[in-house]
Design a protein around this motif. Sequence first.
Motif, PDB file in Angstrom:
ATOM      1  N   ASN A  44       0.789  -1.222   0.000  1.00 38.62           N
ATOM      2  CA  ASN A  44       0.000   0.000   0.000  1.00 38.62           C
ATOM      3  C   ASN A  44       0.825   1.279   0.000  1.00 38.62           C
ATOM      4  OD1 ASN A  44      -2.227  -1.521  -0.041  1.00 38.62           O
ATOM      5  ND2 ASN A  44      -2.786  -1.242   2.094  1.00 38.62           N
ATOM      6  N   ARG A 316     -11.361 -11.787  10.625  1.00 37.53           N
ATOM      7  CA  ARG A 316     -10.493 -11.616  11.774  1.00 37.53           C
ATOM      8  C   ARG A 316     -11.002 -12.366  13.013  1.00 37.53           C
ATOM      9  NH1 ARG A 316      -9.875  -5.684  11.102  1.00 37.53           N
ATOM     10  NH2 ARG A 316      -9.891  -6.285   8.921  1.00 37.53           N
ATOM     11  N   GLU A 369     -18.388 -10.169   7.131  1.00 38.49           N
ATOM     12  CA  GLU A 369     -17.956 -10.436   5.768  1.00 38.49           C
ATOM     13  C   GLU A 369     -17.617 -11.910   5.595  1.00 38.49           C
ATOM     14  OE1 GLU A 369     -15.718  -8.006   7.678  1.00 38.49           O
ATOM     15  OE2 GLU A 369     -15.040  -9.871   8.515  1.00 38.49           O
ATOM     16  N   GLN A 415     -10.806 -15.389  -8.611  1.00 38.70           N
ATOM     17  CA  GLN A 415     -11.430 -15.165  -7.308  1.00 38.70           C
ATOM     18  C   GLN A 415     -12.858 -15.642  -7.271  1.00 38.70           C
ATOM     19  OE1 GLN A 415     -11.290 -11.174  -6.016  1.00 38.70           O
ATOM     20  NE2 GLN A 415      -9.074 -11.203  -5.709  1.00 38.70           N
TER      21      GLN A 415
ATOM     22  N   VAL B 381     -13.031  -4.406  -8.637  1.00 42.81           N
ATOM     23  CA  VAL B 381     -11.986  -4.516  -7.627  1.00 42.81           C
ATOM     24  C   VAL B 381     -11.800  -5.971  -7.217  1.00 42.81           C
ATOM     25  CG1 VAL B 381     -11.380  -3.842  -5.288  1.00 42.81           C
ATOM     26  CG2 VAL B 381     -12.468  -2.208  -6.812  1.00 42.81           C
ATOM     27  N   ARG B 382     -10.544  -6.335  -7.058  1.00 42.61           N
ATOM     28  CA  ARG B 382     -10.235  -7.661  -6.550  1.00 42.61           C
ATOM     29  C   ARG B 382      -9.753  -7.527  -5.113  1.00 42.61           C
ATOM     30  NH1 ARG B 382      -9.823 -10.860 -11.080  1.00 42.61           N
ATOM     31  NH2 ARG B 382      -9.970  -9.550 -12.929  1.00 42.61           N
ATOM     32  N   SER B 383      -9.993  -8.566  -4.343  1.00 40.82           N
ATOM     33  CA  SER B 383      -9.647  -8.462  -2.924  1.00 40.82           C
ATOM     34  C   SER B 383      -8.144  -8.342  -2.730  1.00 40.82           C
ATOM     35  CB  SER B 383     -10.177  -9.675  -2.176  1.00 40.82           C
ATOM     36  OG  SER B 383      -9.613 -10.843  -2.726  1.00 40.82           O
ATOM     37  N   THR B 384      -7.372  -8.746  -3.749  1.00 44.55           N
ATOM     38  CA  THR B 384      -5.923  -8.703  -3.589  1.00 44.55           C
ATOM     39  C   THR B 384      -5.308  -7.365  -4.017  1.00 44.55           C
ATOM     40  OG1 THR B 384      -5.930  -9.867  -5.699  1.00 44.55           O
ATOM     41  CG2 THR B 384      -5.431 -11.152  -3.748  1.00 44.55           C
ATOM     42  N   ASP B 385      -6.133  -6.483  -4.551  1.00 41.55           N
ATOM     43  CA  ASP B 385      -5.583  -5.185  -4.983  1.00 41.55           C
ATOM     44  C   ASP B 385      -5.110  -4.364  -3.791  1.00 41.55           C
ATOM     45  OD1 ASP B 385      -6.022  -5.590  -7.648  1.00 41.55           O
ATOM     46  OD2 ASP B 385      -8.020  -4.702  -7.654  1.00 41.55           O
ATOM     47  N   ALA B 386      -4.108  -3.537  -4.026  1.00 44.39           N
ATOM     48  CA  ALA B 386      -3.657  -2.621  -2.983  1.00 44.39           C
ATOM     49  C   ALA B 386      -4.697  -1.523  -2.782  1.00 44.39           C
ATOM     50  CB  ALA B 386      -2.325  -2.003  -3.370  1.00 44.39           C
ATOM     51  N   THR B 387      -4.671  -0.911  -1.608  1.00 39.94           N
ATOM     52  CA  THR B 387      -5.728   0.045  -1.260  1.00 39.94           C
ATOM     53  C   THR B 387      -5.832   1.184  -2.263  1.00 39.94           C
ATOM     54  OG1 THR B 387      -5.303  -0.450   1.023  1.00 39.94           O
ATOM     55  CG2 THR B 387      -6.630   1.470   0.580  1.00 39.94           C
ATOM     56  N   LYS B 418     -18.902  -4.823   1.989  1.00 46.27           N
ATOM     57  CA  LYS B 418     -18.650  -5.896   2.945  1.00 46.27           C
ATOM     58  C   LYS B 418     -17.184  -6.278   3.008  1.00 46.27           C
ATOM     59  CE  LYS B 418     -23.175  -7.682   1.987  1.00 46.27           C
ATOM     60  NZ  LYS B 418     -23.765  -8.427   0.865  1.00 46.27           N
ATOM     61  N   GLN B 420     -13.274  -6.635   3.810  1.00 42.81           N
ATOM     62  CA  GLN B 420     -12.582  -6.619   5.092  1.00 42.81           C
ATOM     63  C   GLN B 420     -11.743  -5.360   5.248  1.00 42.81           C
ATOM     64  OE1 GLN B 420     -10.513 -10.282   5.865  1.00 42.81           O
ATOM     65  NE2 GLN B 420     -12.097 -11.489   4.902  1.00 42.81           N
ATOM     66  N   LYS B 422     -11.643  -1.898   5.642  1.00 39.65           N
ATOM     67  CA  LYS B 422     -12.681  -0.939   6.035  1.00 39.65           C
ATOM     68  C   LYS B 422     -12.501   0.416   5.371  1.00 39.65           C
ATOM     69  CE  LYS B 422     -14.826  -3.868   8.211  1.00 39.65           C
ATOM     70  NZ  LYS B 422     -15.841  -4.528   7.389  1.00 39.65           N
ATOM     71  N   ASN B 456     -24.757  -1.287  10.496  1.00 44.79           N
ATOM     72  CA  ASN B 456     -23.549  -2.093  10.348  1.00 44.79           C
ATOM     73  C   ASN B 456     -22.775  -2.092  11.653  1.00 44.79           C
ATOM     74  OD1 ASN B 456     -20.708  -2.720   9.547  1.00 44.79           O
ATOM     75  ND2 ASN B 456     -21.688  -2.940   7.566  1.00 44.79           N
ATOM     76  N   ARG B 457     -22.023  -3.140  11.849  1.00 50.28           N
ATOM     77  CA  ARG B 457     -21.316  -3.239  13.111  1.00 50.28           C
ATOM     78  C   ARG B 457     -20.021  -2.423  13.095  1.00 50.28           C
ATOM     79  NH1 ARG B 457     -21.602  -8.550  13.255  1.00 50.28           N
ATOM     80  NH2 ARG B 457     -23.817  -8.533  13.624  1.00 50.28           N
ATOM     81  N   ASP B 458     -19.533  -2.181  11.909  1.00 48.01           N
ATOM     82  CA  ASP B 458     -18.261  -1.468  11.865  1.00 48.01           C
ATOM     83  C   ASP B 458     -18.473   0.035  11.938  1.00 48.01           C
ATOM     84  OD1 ASP B 458     -15.232  -2.061  11.104  1.00 48.01           O
ATOM     85  OD2 ASP B 458     -15.857  -0.141  10.231  1.00 48.01           O
TER      86      ASP B 458
END
Lengths: 419, 1062
Positions: A44, A316, A369, A415, B381-387, B418, B420, B422, B456-458
């Motif tokens: 990042n 987590r 999630e 994915q 977007v893929r989950s492996t992409d950088a922020t 959803k 991870q 955030k 939402n919980r977050d």
Amino acid sequence: MIHSLFLVNSSGDIFLEKHWKSVVSRSVCDYFFEAQERASEPENVPPVIPTPHHYLISVLRHRIYFVAVIQSEVPPLFVIEFLHRVVDTFQDYFGVCTEAAIKDNVVVVYELLEEMLDNGFPLATESNILKELIKPPTILRTVVNTITGSTNVGEQLPTGQLSVVPWRRTGVKYTNNEAYFDVVEEIDAIIDKSGSTITAEIQGVIDACVKLTGMPDLTLSFMNPRLLDDVSFHPCVRFKRWEAERILSFIPPDGNFRLLSYHVSSQNLVAIPVYVKHNITFREGSSQGRFELTLGPKQTMGKGVEAVLVSSQLPRGVLNTNLNPTQGTYTFDPVTKLLSWDVGKINPQKLPSLKGSMSLQAGASKPDENPTINIQFKIQQSALSGLKVNRLDMYGEKYKPFKGIKYMTKAGKFQIATR
Amino acid sequence: MLSMSTNNLSYSDQGGTDSAVEVGQETTPTSSNAGAGFGLFSVDFKKNEDLKEMLESNKESLKLEAMKRVVGLIAKGKNASELFPAVVKNVASKNIELKKLVYVYLVRYAEEQQDLALLSISTFQRALKDPNQLIRASALRVLSSIRVPIIVPIMMLAIKEAASDMSPYVRKTSAHAIQKLYSLDQDQKELLIEVIEKLLKDKSTLVAGSVVMAFEEVCPDRIDLIHKNYRKLCNLLVDVEEWGQVVIISMLTRYARTQFTNPWKEEGVFDERNERAFYESDEEKTRDETEAKPYMMDPDHRLLLRNTKPLLQSRNTAVVMSVAQLYWHLAPKNEVSIITKSLVRLLRSHREVQYIVLQNIATMSIQRKGMFEPYMKSFYVRSTDATHIKSLKLEILTSLANEANISTILREFQTYVKSQDKQFAAGTIQAIGRCATNISEVTDTCLNGLVLLLSNRDETVVAESVVVIRKLLQIQPTQHSDIIKHMAQLFDNITVPMARASILWLMGEYCERVPKIAPDVLRKMAKSFTSEEDIVKLQTVNLAAKLYLTNSKQTKLLTQYILNLGKYDQNYDIRDRTRFIRQLIVPNDKNGALSKYAHRILLAPKPAPVLESAYKDRDRYQLGTLSHTINTKASGYLELSDWPAVAPDQSVRNVEVIEPEWAPSLGKTGKSKPAKSSDDKFYSDSGEEEEEKGSGSSSSEDGSSSSSEESGSDAESHVQKNSSQSSEESDKSSSQSEKSSSESDSEKKERKTKTPLQKKTVKPTAKDSRYLMKRAGPTSPKQHTKTIFVNVINQHSVLQTFSYSHWSTLCVSLFTQLCPLSLAFPLQVSGPAFVPEKSHDLLHRMTGKGLSAQYQFPRQPCLYQPTMVSVQISLTNTTDHPLEQIHIGDRSPTGLNMHCFNTIECLEPEASVTVFMGIDFNDSTQAANFQLCTKEDHFSVSIQPAIGELLLPITMTELDFRKEKGKLLGMNESSATITMAAENMTSQPISRPVATVANLGVVPSSQGNVHRFAGKTASSRAVVLVTVELRESSTALITINTEKSVMGSMLLRDLKLALAQA
């Protein structure tokens, strides 16, 4: 253009610096370290960081940051592309590009960097030319050098840089003349929880290993060139010929190189070679979760799916897992929450599955999630798009070369969303 | 000090005379010599003692090992500068790897050790003349990388020469060197532009990229230089190496924006006819059509677009990006979309490449959604992409959203929420907000979705939702009081300050819609006021004020309570705000006027916030640039100009005359200008030649050359005066020198007895002096110093047999009488003060197969051309048969202007003949290499002048001297204090050793302790002024003033040696 280069390892130490113009103090990297601290993941760190007097452009490869210091306007991609080229060269020379390898070969590294840039402007980046200038170190050569006192630096000055065909040196000689081409396709896909495809695309490359005497002129034609939607070539390929006849005509570099990379047009439907059945659930109030995963082949044109590796980042809240694979081995890292399952080969008669339970943090609410599942696999002897090489001809030399073509399909970014 | 100069001495020895006499590279290790010399330094630096020893050893392998370790030190960023003296002398090593490593070292530390770095220069100068192009190129590379200001003139000269080299590779290197020199000395700009102009005409693909790079660095505003080369550059582009392509394309983008008219005004006007016009290149017609039609693309504009298009297929991402930006900025709107596919392909590349490409797509997609819409899925977007990649993709997806695809995009966004990650989820919520504002159809759907997220919980997700909902509600507040109520309920659970503040603001703003809840929220806030964050406190005060205005019955006390709390808050912003609000809303006597408007001030209808992309205004920067990436102007960013309203004259790009190809005759190694041509020019056009040179060498020259022309043109009047004056002068000076020579004779004898051995066996060459030192073996430093001295004495021939020859006396008078004939002679040149009769070996009889040649400098102004230095050559035939047709053959460098002697038809055995040559050394000590040919053989020989021989003495009065000196201060002055040798102080006039070293004229001085000398450089006629001021305790200050600062420093060095020596 490129003023200086700093190599920073994952613990934040500068272990190599090189300056092409006047010396820039390594304290300029403090800005980089700041950014590194702010970033949650190593990936990042932003690739471009402005500082009061300089701009830092960095790439991360093999857990090493290559930080280039720039003083004035330059296309950032220019720098990034060059840095990647540097890494590729190191990899080419030392087999791996790790901190240890660079430290061991610091002199060769320095010699390479010196040749690659002049005053910050790329001079010789073609690996064939570099290898003539500076011979890559091998164990044998190291031994010989210590005994005889000879060096890694080429005695002869390279001719390639000056010839009309800058990527090929003159006077190449082989006893066995061979040309191998590997057609490797990668499938990128995002599949939603119900198993339907959201996106899927195929990217392919043709990597060549050409060991031919003299100055051969090759032409390679495809059975179905229309499949290729968007291509990019090695500079050796004659673009006009491709435009007119859809034939690859080129004088190949000596040794390994990437001839072509292509994109298969998105209009064609992409066959997804594997399917995944999954059931991952967390129940409210309970400290247990269920985990079920089954893999199966689908549209593989009769070829076996090999080297399958499943990985997933679990939420987590998951403390530990208790799973049973029907084949292969699985690991779960409780710190990073990374689950990985090395499946191996998929046997269509007996589908591999991974079942069991996950223990969750007691009292915590159920995770929102659901994890995504990443899959890697290989299918030998088949190109998923159906691309086929028609024939390879050689002109300009008299001998008969040995020719070989290999096809392979791999998973790229594959994915599967579970929710 | 003494030891220092000793070291320098030994080096100058190697650098100077070595090449003069022996062309072949001599790499006999200089170990013992330097070892003892540098031993003196070692006291200070113990650290790298072992490395130093290794470097000074005889073994190549040890040296190499040491250099490798030194490079290791450099790589780690450790300081290895103290090894400089030990390293630098390996610069001429034959081992390529060792040499390369020394180069690496030299480039790194030369800036810090400028004096010592100068010692290596001669090696490079020699290598610049090497027949191998790669050696020439690498010499130029390193020479230009040494950032030592004093060598600027040398670099300039080398660049100029290399720019007309036969090898394109060397020319490419010279283009690189231009930038280096420019960064070292900006004053050279004008001259460098000339070289750039020349190189731009080059047709080699190798050169094109580098020279355009130099152009961009040095003179990006000189667009006029491009006109003639524009079409050539366009046509070469595909074959240029990839890095050059990037540079050329971005330069051409700027060029095109200044030269062509806007193709965007009318869409799709471009048609077949235009194409035809290009092929016919019929300008008249095109121009007519331009008038007739609203827009017609310039054929050159079309040429650029057509020739860059194939490069979209390049494997180099930077090239693809630069073509993409070219199309974006230059192509008609309907053609831009061809770049889409290639840009999307780049997204498969490395993370960093993705980042830059996505940024550019983000900017493009705001202006032209249609371009990227078909590829929307590539931005998922893929989950492996950088922020940062994720947020860029979100940005693009948001920009691409329209009525047709919004449902797909929103569905995709739902999965992102959803995630991870955030931070990414929060970004997605903002994106949803933007979609909701942009596309009115989905506003309600989005709002409902966001309200769901409130549970939402977050916390970050909730907070972000609150903020976005607030913005959305502001846009259409009427029907959403239930959402506000819902948020009030959530208020207790939300802890993120920004979200709490947002809710409070909403309450205040729409307090009339939720009359029951708002006071209750205020009550809660009053309780927790002290523990809130500042931003929440501010909004609480705000809410209190608004409620006070609308519902003062219920909230008066609460408001006062909160205002009191705020009054004593720690934060001054809150105290200020409280004070302001109190004055505004609570009516009292003083402020009646303003409080009347309180309601209108606080509860004014507020415009809804515009949710827009962060990339909205980025298009003010050229795409693909660093400035675009960081969204601020990077230093050196060149603005892309707007299209001109009327196209400038397009005929400027016509190339009427086909430029001659790089003729081999210009080349370095090839045959130089035929000897005949210099003969032809002999009488005719020295003025023209000089003009040529004037433009070719350095700016300082211009003035002087023109002045000499001037004097040539109106010579008639001056000539008479001149001749009589100078002949007088010469008489005087000759008698003077005679005297001094007789004086020196006695001393000479003394010396001679001291050094008979060296004189007989050893020729005064660097090679031999080194050899000698080696033989001296491990001597103590003191002994060693002495040995070096002896050698220097030999080299400079100071104390050798100088008897004044009759011949030269004759010459002086002859020349001075001839002066009127050579018209372009400056007035004041006088005869030499002193002529040392020291001859150097040009060709030994062994190597010359019986022909031996010696040369000496008679210090006469050259008869042939005033810029030449005359050289007297004695040829002797030591064979037993006559040698026929002795003449001069090939020479290098090719630019070398040389007047050869006439062919000697026959030289009998044992006979010798003396001939004269003129060589224009161009004011540098670079050796003149040429071939001495007989009928059968040819031998390569070289003449290297000492710096003092490049001067011509001039006479001037003390007053003039001071005036001239006043003009040459600062950079042009170099000075040093030395300890004079005893006899120089007392017995001898100071003029003798000075005149021995350099061909200077004595200026009469009124002060006894100040001696002045004046001269001009032979080639560029730059004045050289030397002042020697004797001081107490046998010290002396030597000052040299000349605009040729390199010559000045070299002369200073020689003088220091001469005066300090004995």
